[in-house]
Design an enzyme around this catalytic site. Structure first.
Site, PDB file in Angstrom:
ATOM      1  N   HIS A  74     -18.853 -18.693 -15.626  1.00  0.00           N
ATOM      2  CA  HIS A  74     -18.263 -17.369 -15.778  1.00  0.00           C
ATOM      3  C   HIS A  74     -17.002 -17.423 -16.639  1.00  0.00           C
ATOM      4  O   HIS A  74     -16.784 -16.553 -17.498  1.00  0.00           O
ATOM      5  CB  HIS A  74     -17.944 -16.780 -14.407  1.00  0.00           C
ATOM      6  N   GLU A  77     -17.956 -17.642 -20.164  1.00  0.00           N
ATOM      7  CA  GLU A  77     -18.314 -16.321 -20.699  1.00  0.00           C
ATOM      8  C   GLU A  77     -17.097 -15.620 -21.280  1.00  0.00           C
ATOM      9  O   GLU A  77     -17.141 -15.046 -22.376  1.00  0.00           O
ATOM     10  CB  GLU A  77     -18.928 -15.470 -19.591  1.00  0.00           C
ATOM     11  N   HIS A  78     -15.985 -15.668 -20.567  1.00  0.00           N
ATOM     12  CA  HIS A  78     -14.752 -15.057 -21.066  1.00  0.00           C
ATOM     13  C   HIS A  78     -14.269 -15.736 -22.349  1.00  0.00           C
ATOM     14  O   HIS A  78     -13.848 -15.067 -23.295  1.00  0.00           O
ATOM     15  CB  HIS A  78     -13.656 -15.158 -19.995  1.00  0.00           C
ATOM     16  N   GLU A 154      -9.548 -11.335 -11.260  1.00  0.00           N
ATOM     17  CA  GLU A 154     -10.850 -10.678 -11.085  1.00  0.00           C
ATOM     18  C   GLU A 154     -11.457 -11.057  -9.739  1.00  0.00           C
ATOM     19  O   GLU A 154     -12.017 -10.211  -9.031  1.00  0.00           O
ATOM     20  CB  GLU A 154     -11.786 -11.091 -12.221  1.00  0.00           C
TER      21      GLU A 154
END
Length: 446
Positions: A74, A77-78, A154
Site C-alpha cells: 500500500h 502505491e503511494h 490514513e
C-alpha cells in the site's frame, strides 16, 4: 493526494454482485498478448464512446508481505505518484488531468492496480506515463518519510478510529494464524513505524517488473494499431527476476474462535466468518448465490428477518470473496438495534443458517437472486472501467481473463440442493471465527 486503498472486502463485494451473468461475458472480444519481457496485455475493443480505461495490475499485495514488513504494498502505491527523472512529483496526475482524464490506484490482499480513464485519443499518454514509472521510479528518502506519515494518518482515520473496520481487521488476524491474509492491507502501525526507504526500493525492484504485471485496456481503439504503441513504450522495460509464488497453507481450524474488542464507539458491532474455498473449487458458485440470497438488498433473507420483522439489527450483510488467490472467509456483519445485544443478533443469523441447512430454498427464490445479479451485471457492463476491473481481478488471482466464458452455464447448474449442501458443509462451528466490539466510554483523563 487523492489515492485510495480499496479494501479486499469492498473490491470483491462489488465484483461478486456484478459478474454472475456469463452470457454477456462470452461476447467480450478479448485479445491477449505477452510481450518479450513477460508483460501480459489484455485488450477489449468497445466503441460505444470515444473513451478508454488503461489499467496496470501488479500481482503483489499484502499477501506477499512478511511479518514485520506489512503495509509495503500500500505504501508502494503511494510512492508510485512521487515522480521519475522525466516526470517529477505530481506530474503524472497533472498530465492526465490536463488531458481531460482522471487517475487513481488501489491495493488489496492479492494485487495492486493503477488506472487512467481518458479519451481514446490520449491512450498513448497513459502508456508513456505508466511505462516510465514501471522502469524509472524515484524513491526520494524525504518523500518516503512524508508519505509514510500520510499512510500512518490514513490508518488512524480509516481503521483505528473506525470501530467496524477495526473489528474486521481483527477478525482476519484471528481467523488466519499462518497465512498472510492475517495482516491488514494498510499494515500494522508498528510495522509502518519501522519501514525504511530501502524496504520500499527492494519491494519495487522485486514486484514492479513487467513479468509480474498485466496491462488492460478497454475502450474505443483499434487493437491492431494500438499494439505497436504498447510495444514501443513497454518492451524496453527490463524483465525482472521471476517472482516466487506464495506457498503458505493455512492449517485446518479445529474449533470456533471467539474474541472481544473493547473500544470507544456508539454501538456494538458483530462480525464473524467461516473458512470457505475460492474460485478453484466448484462450490464457489452456490456460495456466490448463497451470499446474494442472504444479504443482497432489502428483500434478502437476513435484512427482511432481522431488520424489518424482528427489528434486531440496524445494518446487516455478508461478503464472500470467491476471486481471491487463496481461500478466504464468508463473513457476516451486523449492528444491533438500540437496546439489542450482539448475542441476540448472532443467534438470529444462525437460526436463518439452520433453516438453509434443513430446508431447500424454492426454485422461485433461486431464480429471483439470479435475476438480481443479472440486472446489476447488465448495468455495470456499460462501464469500460468495470470490465477492466473484472479482467484485472480474475487475471491477478490466477483465474484468467476467460474465467467468465462458462460462468452462465455454471450458475444455471446450481440447484436448491447445492445451496443447502454448501450451507451444511461450510457453516460449521469448527471453521467459525467470531468478533464482537463492545463500546466503552471515552476516558476523559487521557
Amino acid at each position: 493526494m487523492k489515492r485510495i486503498c480499496l479494501s479486499f472486502m469492498f473490491v470483491f463485494s462489488l465484483f461478486t454482485v456484478a459478474i454472475c451473468q456469463g452470457k454477456e461475458s462470452l461476447n467480450l472480444p478479448i485479445e491477449e498478448v505477452i510481450l518479450k519481457n513477460g508483460l501480459k496485455i489484455i485488450l477489449v475493443e468497445e466503441h460505444k464512446a470515444p473513451v478508454a480505461t488503461i489499467q496496470v495490475w501488479y500481482r503483489v499485495g499484502s499477501r506477499n508481505e512478511l511479518t514485520g514488513k506489512t503495509g509495503l504494498s500500500h505504501l508502494m502505491e503511494h510512492m508510485m505518484f512521487k515522480g521519475t527523472p522525466r516526470f517529477g512529483k505530481g506530474a503524472f496526475s497533472r498530465n492526465v488531468q490536463k488531458n481531460g482524464g482522471n487517475d487513481n490506484a488501489f491495493t488489496a490482499q492479492d494485487y495492486t492496480a493503477y488506472f487512467e480513464n481518458i479519451s481514446s485519443g490520449r491512450i498513448a499518454l497513459a502508456l508513456e506515463l505508466e511505462s516510465d514509472r514501471m522502469a524509472h521510479l524515484l524513491i526520494d528518502p524525504k518523500e518516503f518519510q512524508l508519505e509514510r506519515d500520510v499512510v500512518k494518518e490514513e490508518r488512524r482515520m480509516r481503521t483505528d478510529d473506525n470501530p467496524a473496520d477495526f473489528l474486521s481487521e481483527q477478525l482476519y488476524a484471528q481467523a488466519y494464524v499462518a497465512h498472510p491474509y492475517h495482516s491488514p492491507v494498510i499494515g500494522w502501525m508498528t510495522d509502518l513505524d519501522h519501514l525504511t526507504r530501502q524496504d520500499i526500493f527492494n519491494h519495487y525492484k522485486k514486484y514492479y517488473v513487467p513479468n509480474n504485471a498485466t496491462l488492460i485496456i478497454v475502450g474505443d481503439f483499434n487493437g491492431r494499431a494500438l499494439l505497436p504503441e504498447i510495444k514501443k513504450y513497454f518492451e524496453p522495460v527490463p524483465v525482472g527476476e521471476p517472482v516466487s509464488p506464495v506457498e503458505i497453507t493455512e492449517p485446518d481450524q479445529k474449533g470456533e474462535r471467539r474474541f472481544t474488542v473493547k473500544k470507544e464507539a456508539q454501538m456494538p458491532v458483530l462480525f464473524f466468518g467461516y473458512k470457505t474455498p475460492n474460485y478453484r473449487d466448484p462450490d464457489h458458485f452456490p456460495l456466490i448465490l448463497l451470499s446474494t440470497l442472504l444479504s443482497s438488498g432489502k428483500s434478502s433473507r437476513l435484512y427482511r428477518q432481522l431488520v424489518y420483522e424482528k427489528k434486531l439489527a440496524l445494518e446487516i450483510g455478508t461478503d464472500y470473496s470467491d476471486l481471491s488467490a487463496d481461500p478466504s472467509l464468508f463473513t457476516f456483519y451486523a449492528k444491533p438495534q438500540q437496546g439489542k445485544k450482539t448475542e441476540e443478533v448472532e443467534a438470529a443469523i444462525l437460526s436463518e443458517l439452520d433453516q438453509l441447512k434443513t430446508k431447500e430454498i424454492s426454485e422461485g427464490e433461486l431464480q429471483k437472486i439470479r435475476n438480481q445479479i443479472e440486472t446489476q451485471f447488465i448495468l455495470n457492463r456499460d462501464s469500460n472501467f468495470f470490465i477492466a476491473m473484472q479482467l484485472g481481478i480474475a487475471t491477478s488471482v490466477g483465474a484468467g481473463a476467460h474465467y467468465f466464458d462458462t460462468y452462465l452455464d455454471s450458475l444455471k447448474k446450481v440447484s436448491p440442493a447445492d445451496i443447502q449442501r454448501v450451507a451444511r458443509k461450510y457453516f460449521s462451528p469448527d471453521s467459525k471465527t467470531v468478533g464482537t466490539l463492545v463500546p466503552v466510554a471515552h476516558d476523559k483523563s487521557e
